[in-house]
Write a protein that holds these residues in place. Structure first.
Motif, PDB file in Angstrom:
ATOM      1  N   TRP A 209       0.854  -1.192   0.000  1.00  0.00           N
ATOM      2  CA  TRP A 209       0.000   0.000   0.000  1.00  0.00           C
ATOM      3  C   TRP A 209       0.887   1.239   0.000  1.00  0.00           C
ATOM      4  CZ3 TRP A 209      -0.121   3.373   4.260  1.00  0.00           C
ATOM      5  CH2 TRP A 209       0.336   2.885   5.479  1.00  0.00           C
ATOM      6  N   ARG A 210       0.313   2.363  -0.484  1.00  0.00           N
ATOM      7  CA  ARG A 210       1.069   3.583  -0.752  1.00  0.00           C
ATOM      8  C   ARG A 210       2.232   3.306  -1.702  1.00  0.00           C
ATOM      9  NH1 ARG A 210      -0.402   7.816   2.392  1.00  0.00           N
ATOM     10  NH2 ARG A 210       1.549   8.931   2.060  1.00  0.00           N
ATOM     11  N   PRO A 211       1.989   2.584  -2.790  1.00  0.00           N
ATOM     12  CA  PRO A 211       3.086   2.204  -3.692  1.00  0.00           C
ATOM     13  C   PRO A 211       3.690   3.383  -4.450  1.00  0.00           C
ATOM     14  CG  PRO A 211       0.986   1.616  -4.672  1.00  0.00           C
ATOM     15  CD  PRO A 211       0.702   2.044  -3.249  1.00  0.00           C
ATOM     16  N   VAL A 212       2.908   4.441  -4.648  1.00  0.00           N
ATOM     17  CA  VAL A 212       3.439   5.604  -5.369  1.00  0.00           C
ATOM     18  C   VAL A 212       3.427   6.850  -4.496  1.00  0.00           C
ATOM     19  CG1 VAL A 212       2.793   4.684  -7.618  1.00  0.00           C
ATOM     20  CG2 VAL A 212       1.191   6.153  -6.411  1.00  0.00           C
ATOM     21  N   ALA A 213       3.277   6.677  -3.209  1.00  0.00           N
ATOM     22  CA  ALA A 213       3.222   7.832  -2.305  1.00  0.00           C
ATOM     23  C   ALA A 213       4.532   8.588  -2.262  1.00  0.00           C
ATOM     24  CB  ALA A 213       2.842   7.379  -0.902  1.00  0.00           C
ATOM     25  N   ALA A 214       5.618   7.938  -2.650  1.00  0.00           N
ATOM     26  CA  ALA A 214       6.925   8.582  -2.600  1.00  0.00           C
ATOM     27  C   ALA A 214       7.263   9.326  -3.880  1.00  0.00           C
ATOM     28  CB  ALA A 214       8.005   7.540  -2.321  1.00  0.00           C
ATOM     29  N   ALA A 215       6.293   9.506  -4.764  1.00  0.00           N
ATOM     30  CA  ALA A 215       6.572  10.148  -6.053  1.00  0.00           C
ATOM     31  C   ALA A 215       7.174  11.538  -5.886  1.00  0.00           C
ATOM     32  CB  ALA A 215       5.291  10.224  -6.887  1.00  0.00           C
ATOM     33  N   ALA A 233       8.710   7.986 -18.915  1.00  0.00           N
ATOM     34  CA  ALA A 233       7.608   7.661 -18.010  1.00  0.00           C
ATOM     35  C   ALA A 233       7.520   8.673 -16.885  1.00  0.00           C
ATOM     36  CB  ALA A 233       7.805   6.263 -17.424  1.00  0.00           C
ATOM     37  N   THR A 234       6.389   8.699 -16.203  1.00  0.00           N
ATOM     38  CA  THR A 234       6.200   9.565 -15.044  1.00  0.00           C
ATOM     39  C   THR A 234       6.793   8.900 -13.808  1.00  0.00           C
ATOM     40  OG1 THR A 234       4.069   8.604 -14.435  1.00  0.00           O
ATOM     41  CG2 THR A 234       4.039  10.421 -16.033  1.00  0.00           C
ATOM     42  N   GLY A 235       6.939   9.701 -12.738  1.00  0.00           N
ATOM     43  CA  GLY A 235       7.448   9.161 -11.488  1.00  0.00           C
ATOM     44  C   GLY A 235       6.629   7.997 -10.964  1.00  0.00           C
ATOM     45  N   PRO A 236       5.303   8.151 -10.836  1.00  0.00           N
ATOM     46  CA  PRO A 236       4.502   7.025 -10.351  1.00  0.00           C
ATOM     47  C   PRO A 236       4.630   5.776 -11.213  1.00  0.00           C
ATOM     48  CG  PRO A 236       3.245   9.053 -10.176  1.00  0.00           C
ATOM     49  CD  PRO A 236       4.491   9.392 -10.932  1.00  0.00           C
ATOM     50  N   GLN A 237       4.738   5.944 -12.519  1.00  0.00           N
ATOM     51  CA  GLN A 237       4.878   4.779 -13.391  1.00  0.00           C
ATOM     52  C   GLN A 237       6.182   4.031 -13.124  1.00  0.00           C
ATOM     53  OE1 GLN A 237       4.348   6.722 -17.194  1.00  0.00           O
ATOM     54  NE2 GLN A 237       2.260   5.923 -17.399  1.00  0.00           N
ATOM     55  N   VAL A 238       7.257   4.775 -12.903  1.00  0.00           N
ATOM     56  CA  VAL A 238       8.535   4.124 -12.611  1.00  0.00           C
ATOM     57  C   VAL A 238       8.481   3.412 -11.261  1.00  0.00           C
ATOM     58  CG1 VAL A 238      11.004   4.479 -12.248  1.00  0.00           C
ATOM     59  CG2 VAL A 238       9.810   5.757 -14.036  1.00  0.00           C
ATOM     60  N   LEU A 239       7.844   4.041 -10.282  1.00  0.00           N
ATOM     61  CA  LEU A 239       7.702   3.400  -8.973  1.00  0.00           C
ATOM     62  C   LEU A 239       6.933   2.086  -9.084  1.00  0.00           C
ATOM     63  CD1 LEU A 239       6.875   6.554  -6.828  1.00  0.00           C
ATOM     64  CD2 LEU A 239       8.957   5.170  -6.670  1.00  0.00           C
ATOM     65  N   ALA A 267      -0.968   2.019 -17.045  1.00  0.00           N
ATOM     66  CA  ALA A 267      -0.032   1.943 -18.168  1.00  0.00           C
ATOM     67  C   ALA A 267       1.344   1.462 -17.721  1.00  0.00           C
ATOM     68  CB  ALA A 267       0.087   3.307 -18.849  1.00  0.00           C
ATOM     69  N   ALA A 268       1.632   1.549 -16.421  1.00  0.00           N
ATOM     70  CA  ALA A 268       2.921   1.079 -15.913  1.00  0.00           C
ATOM     71  C   ALA A 268       3.099  -0.423 -16.101  1.00  0.00           C
ATOM     72  CB  ALA A 268       3.062   1.436 -14.438  1.00  0.00           C
TER      73      ALA A 268
END
Length: 294
Positions: A209-215, A233-239, A267-268
């Motif tokens: 959980w919170r997989p992209v919270a660190a974007a 790619a965007t930050g969340p996609q890379v995360l 899309a990630a």
């Protein structure tokens, strides 16, 4: 139940939860969906429906999210559920206490909470029921054993845990078969690495959980910026791509109330990290990012 639709998993592939539910590896966390009447609720219903249209086959909710309102929203949006859709909900936290919530995993309370969740979700069986938190006042064997009894009765398909240590997971597995663990984990927060390793060894689904919270932190890392630029790619996609590459048992459940962000996250699944990119990202470290409660 309606007939299942053709869902494309993307490059990330699928995972079989409990040996029963084969789901696409990027799921959807429903916690952020607004539930109050009005335009925002209508938009939330649209997001949930669009997630399924785009191939999401795992949706995470909990009694704690609006004290059941989130479960009711998902039922409004998606019932009757597609055959290939796994909705997982969580119990073990109730209203009360100085913070407005309290642990309560007494067997009789868990049974009541499960029955109420079934009613709100408009179903006779929850495919995956997770214990939101272990109750420190109740022996682990009693808490998990109560869910095991409900599984034998057919009200629960599989049992999961949330925010547990590797030792607690091992103890719970003595009382019942555990199909999933939902812990806070992302590129910048790897506190639960031992738990993930235990899940991987046992073939247990790991839902970060919170997989992209660190974007917001990604701009501070030259390694991260280099990988994002190479992928376009965007930050969340890379995360999310890093999580998917980390282990085949990892099933990220990013949440959003935005259709655009939903599509960006999903899309990630089509991103593929090279070995060199993974090594760069693995150098990224950061302090604990523990704000919030799943």
């Amino acid at each position: 139940m309606t007939s299942s639709t053709s869902n494309t998993p993307g490059a990330a592939g699928t995972f079989s939860v409990g040996g029963e539910y084969r789901v696409n590896r990027i799921g959807f966390g429903a916690m952020r969906l607004p539930t109050e009447p009005g335009p925002e609720r209508k938009a939330a219903v649209a997001v949930a429906r669009r997630a399924v249209e785009l191939g999401v086959t795992l949706i995470d909710t909990a009694h704690l999210y609006g004290w059941g309102a989130n479960e009711e929203l998902l039922a409004e949006a998606l019932h009757p559920y597609p055959d290939d859709l796994l909705i997982t909900t969580k119990v073990g936290v109730v209203r009360g206490g100085p913070e407005g919530w309290a642990y309560d995993a007494r067997p009789e309370s868990l049974r009541e909470q499960v029955e109420e969740g079934l009613r709100r979700l408009r179903t006779e069986r929850v495919g995956l029921l997770q214990l939101h938190r272990l109750d420190p006042k109740v022996p682990v064997a009693e808490q998990v054993g109560a869910l095991h009894d409900l599984r034998r009765e057919g009200k629960i398909g599989h049992i999961g845990l949330s925010e547990v240590t590797a030792a607690e997971l091992a103890e719970a597995r003595q009382a019942a078969v555990i199909a999933s663990v939902q812990n806070r984990y992302n590129l910048f927060d790897r506190e639960h690495e031992p738990v993930l390793e235990a899940c991987e060894a046992a073939g247990i689904a790991f839902l970060p959980w919170r997989p992209v919270a660190a974007a917001a932190e990604t701009g501070r890392s030259a390694e991260f910026a280099a990988v994002a630029a190479e992928l376009g790619a965007t930050g969340p996609q890379v995360l999310l791509a890093w999580l998917l590459a980390r282990s085949p048992v990892v099933l990220p459940i990013p949440g959003t109330a935005s259709l655009a962000h939903l599509e960006e996250n999903l899309a990630a699944a089509d991103l593929r990290l090279t070995d060199a990119q993974r090594r760069l990202l693995d150098r990224v470290t950061g302090p604990d990012r523990g704000a919030g409660r799943p």
